[in-house]
Structure formats: C-alpha cells, structure tokens
Design an enzyme around this catalytic site. Structure first.
Site, PDB file in Angstrom:
ATOM      1  CG  HIS A   1      -2.085  -0.864   1.156  1.00 33.50           C
ATOM      2  ND1 HIS A   1      -2.015  -2.201   1.492  1.00 33.50           N
ATOM      3  CD2 HIS A   1      -3.361  -0.638   0.752  1.00 33.50           C
ATOM      4  CE1 HIS A   1      -3.209  -2.745   1.296  1.00 33.50           C
ATOM      5  NE2 HIS A   1      -4.037  -1.826   0.851  1.00 33.50           N
TER       6      HIS A   1
ATOM      7  CE  LYS B   1      -3.597  -0.578   5.035  1.00 33.14           C
ATOM      8  NZ  LYS B   1      -4.841   0.033   5.518  1.00 33.14           N
TER       9      LYS B   1
HETATM   10  P1  NAD Z   1      -7.822   9.663   5.673  1.00 32.56           P
HETATM   11  O1  NAD Z   1      -6.967   9.932   6.885  1.00 32.56           O
HETATM   12  O2  NAD Z   1      -7.499  10.346   4.384  1.00 32.56           O
HETATM   13  O3  NAD Z   1      -9.349  10.023   6.024  1.00 32.56           O
HETATM   14  C1  NAD Z   1      -9.977   9.819   7.277  1.00 32.56           C
HETATM   15  C2  NAD Z   1     -10.860  11.037   7.526  1.00 32.56           C
HETATM   16  O4  NAD Z   1     -11.674  10.791   8.684  1.00 32.56           O
HETATM   17  C3  NAD Z   1     -10.025  12.308   7.837  1.00 32.56           C
HETATM   18  O5  NAD Z   1     -10.449  13.357   6.981  1.00 32.56           O
HETATM   19  C4  NAD Z   1     -10.356  12.596   9.298  1.00 32.56           C
HETATM   20  O6  NAD Z   1     -10.345  13.975   9.609  1.00 32.56           O
HETATM   21  C5  NAD Z   1     -11.758  12.010   9.405  1.00 32.56           C
HETATM   22  N1  NAD Z   1     -12.186  11.754  10.786  1.00 32.56           N
HETATM   23  C6  NAD Z   1     -11.486  11.164  11.789  1.00 32.56           C
HETATM   24  N2  NAD Z   1     -12.225  11.157  12.923  1.00 32.56           N
HETATM   25  C7  NAD Z   1     -13.428  11.732  12.621  1.00 32.56           C
HETATM   26  C8  NAD Z   1     -14.609  12.005  13.370  1.00 32.56           C
HETATM   27  N3  NAD Z   1     -14.721  11.680  14.665  1.00 32.56           N
HETATM   28  N4  NAD Z   1     -15.645  12.598  12.736  1.00 32.56           N
HETATM   29  C9  NAD Z   1     -15.570  12.947  11.424  1.00 32.56           C
HETATM   30  N5  NAD Z   1     -14.455  12.726  10.672  1.00 32.56           N
HETATM   31  C10 NAD Z   1     -13.406  12.117  11.260  1.00 32.56           C
HETATM   32  O7  NAD Z   1      -7.837   8.084   5.506  1.00 32.56           O
HETATM   33  P2  NAD Z   1      -8.335   7.212   4.258  1.00 32.56           P
HETATM   34  O8  NAD Z   1      -7.200   6.831   3.388  1.00 32.56           O
HETATM   35  O9  NAD Z   1      -9.543   7.867   3.645  1.00 32.56           O
HETATM   36  O10 NAD Z   1      -8.785   5.876   5.025  1.00 32.56           O
HETATM   37  C11 NAD Z   1      -9.759   5.902   6.055  1.00 32.56           C
HETATM   38  C12 NAD Z   1      -9.985   4.479   6.563  1.00 32.56           C
HETATM   39  O11 NAD Z   1     -10.567   3.680   5.532  1.00 32.56           O
HETATM   40  C13 NAD Z   1      -8.684   3.747   6.960  1.00 32.56           C
HETATM   41  O12 NAD Z   1      -8.953   2.928   8.092  1.00 32.56           O
HETATM   42  C14 NAD Z   1      -8.367   2.889   5.737  1.00 32.56           C
HETATM   43  O13 NAD Z   1      -7.571   1.767   6.018  1.00 32.56           O
HETATM   44  C15 NAD Z   1      -9.774   2.510   5.345  1.00 32.56           C
HETATM   45  N6  NAD Z   1      -9.945   2.033   3.952  1.00 32.56           N
HETATM   46  C16 NAD Z   1     -10.814   1.015   3.769  1.00 32.56           C
HETATM   47  C17 NAD Z   1     -11.109   0.568   2.503  1.00 32.56           C
HETATM   48  C18 NAD Z   1     -12.154  -0.519   2.346  1.00 32.56           C
HETATM   49  O14 NAD Z   1     -12.494  -0.882   1.210  1.00 32.56           O
HETATM   50  N7  NAD Z   1     -12.708  -1.047   3.452  1.00 32.56           N
HETATM   51  C19 NAD Z   1     -10.487   1.150   1.391  1.00 32.56           C
HETATM   52  C20 NAD Z   1      -9.601   2.213   1.588  1.00 32.56           C
HETATM   53  C21 NAD Z   1      -9.349   2.660   2.887  1.00 32.56           C
END
Ligand code: NAD
Length: 265
Positions: A154, A158
């Site tokens: 990744h 990450k």
């Molecule tokens: P990122 O850090 O870019 O985004 C996370 C967002 O959540 C940030 O903007 C942050 O400010 C916000 N946030 C955190 N706490 C919050 C709260 N209490 N209220 C509102 N907003 C809040 O991360 P990302 O790359 O978008 O990934 C996010 C998650 O999704 C990670 O755990 C990642 O591993 C996961 N992910 C899952 C999949 C899937 O298919 N399941 C795919 C990609 C990423």
C-alpha cells in the site's frame, strides 16, 4: 435514498461523496469532519469542483445521521465506534470501511448490528471479495502441504499493518482449513525465526509511493506454486462497493454483514 459520509474530507471520504452523487436514486445528505478540520462549513459540492449542494460540512455527526437513511464511515477506529452508537440509537444503516479495529472494537460493532443493519468489510471492491472466496476454496482444496503467505503493498500514508484486507484474506484461508487465524498466523518475520511451521499463515507488508492496494495469496508446495493476485488502481472501486452495500443493507433486518453477504458470494 439519503446517504451521509462521515470523515468526508479524507482520501476515501471524497471518493465516497462522489460515488453517492453519481449513484442513481441516491442523494448526498451531507458530510462530517473533525471539529478542528479546515473543511467545516465548506460546501461538499464546491469542494469536489461540482455544483454546490447548499449545505456545509458539519462537525455534528449526530445531526448528519439524523438527516440520513444510511451513513458510510471510512475514518478511524475510535470515530467509528462513536458513530456505531449513534447509528444504533437513531436506527440508521451503517457501512464501515475503517480498518485497524481490534477484536473488542469489532464486538462493539456487532452490538450495533443487533439494532440496525451494519455492513463491515476491510475491502469493498468486488474483485477482492471474489479473491476472498477463491482463497477459502483454494486453501480447502490444497491443504497444509501448501504453505500460505499473503503479501500486500500500500501507499506510504497507510497507518496499519498488515492491511485489513490481508487479514481478511488470512481469515478466509484459515476458514478453508478449519482453523482460527490467530492460532496459526505469523504477522512478520525477523532474525532467527527457525523453519516455517506446517500450517502457518504468514504475512509480508510492503509500503511505498501511491499504491492503492495490491494483495497476493501465495500457496507454495514442493514443486509448484499457486498465486492469486488482486491489484486496485483506483480508490473509486471501494467507494462504489460501499454505496452498493448501503443500498443493499437498507432492505435488510438488523445484523452485522460482510461484503460477501452483499455480493451473495
Ligand atoms: P484519511 O486519513 O485520508 O481520512 C480519514 C478522515 O476521517 C479524515 O479526513 C479525518 O479527519 C476524518 N475523521 C477522523 N475522525 C473523525 C470524526 N470523529 N468525525 C468525522 N471525521 C473524522 O484516511 P483514508 O485513506 O480515507 O482511510 C480511512 C480508513 O478507511 C482507513 O482505516 C483505511 O484503512 C480505510 N480504507 C478502507 C477501505 C475498504 O475498502 N474497506 C479502502 C480504503 C481505505
């Protein structure tokens, strides 16, 4: 169907808002962010370079849930648990893509699943979920003469390892062998490890650049090797899958579901 996105300014949050806007029969009810985020008050449409929606990004997740039929959460474990409580209390569908949840966190998500439909998947792409089904079947057919290792790569941002998807693939392989993953896993190897124990399911983690997500499940025996690989080249596949899950869950009774349930795999 009105769908809200918590963590809407994140890498996935933006993709999710676009996927909701582009899905037929769906409308974006709004987005939330952390109170200290620079995006509070901004119009999500404008932020994405589209037509303004006339709403501002809020720090009040509860208000977002109240205005939505379903909420999609790709944030961080502590935020996801708080959102699960709100979803259960207000009777809203919840779709969770956040990874890095502990067993205790997952139990709390399952509690919410007793009150409302919750879809929780480490990976929402259709291709990866097919890979999970194939991995379970291959592990069952090949047996312990074949050593299983899961290699993933990744992007450099990450924060958790091995990836939630790699662990999901490990669980699928363990299920195929009728064992519990945490009784046979080796999450990393370093130094004098000794020979590989029979039946071990290993993980290897690579991090770098802008790689969206590569996963290979390797079955290695004396004389041959089977490799099952999936490569994601755009985060849009996860967002589309999550919206599909939200629409599917709206027709289900309370329960904790996986993407394999959504796809009928
Ligand atoms: P990122 O850090 O870019 O985004 C996370 C967002 O959540 C940030 O903007 C942050 O400010 C916000 N946030 C955190 N706490 C919050 C709260 N209490 N209220 C509102 N907003 C809040 O991360 P990302 O790359 O978008 O990934 C996010 C998650 O999704 C990670 O755990 C990642 O591993 C996961 N992910 C899952 C999949 C899937 O298919 N399941 C795919 C990609 C990423």
């Amino acid at each position: 169907m009105k769908i809200g996105i918590v963590g809407c300014a994140g890498r996935m949050g933006r993709m999710l808002m676009e996927a909701v806007m582009d899905a037929e029969g769906c409308a974006l009810s709004g987005g939330s962010e952390r109170p200290e985020s620079d995006f509070i008050g901004r119009d999500p449409g404008e932020m994405l370079g589209r037509r303004p929606l006339g709403i501002g990004i809020t720090a009040d997740s509860r208000a977002l849930f109240a205005a939505s039929d379903a909420v999609i959460d790709f944030t961080a474990p502590s935020a996801t648990l708080a959102h699960a409580l709100i979803a259960a209390e207000l009777g809203k569908v919840l779709v969770v893509g956040t990874t890095g949840l502990s067993k205790e966190d997952e139990a709390r998500l399952a509690e919410a699943g007793r009150r409302v439909p919750v879809v929780y998947a480490p990976n929402f792409s259709v291709g990866v979920n097919l890979l999970m089904a194939l991995t379970e079947r291959a592990a069952a057919i090949l047996g312990t003469d074949y050593d299983i290792d899961i290699v993933e790569m990744h992007h450099r941002h990450k924060v958790d390892a091995p990836s939630g998807t790699a662990l999901g693939l490990g669980r699928a392989a363990a299920k195929g062998r009728n064992v519990a993953l945490d009784s046979v896993w080796c999450k990393s190897r370093d130094g004098q490890t000794g020979a590989r124990p029979r039946g071990e399911i290993g993980f290897a983690t690579l991090r770098g650049g802008d790689v969206v997500g590569d996963h290979t499940v390797m079955f290695a025996a004396d004389g041959e090797r089977v490799e099952l690989t999936h490569k994601a080249s755009s985060r849009a596949v996860f967002a589309k899958g999550a919206v599909r899950a939200a629409r599917w869950a709206a027709g289900q009774s309370a329960g904790l579901y996986s993407m394999r349930d959504v796809l009928g795999l």
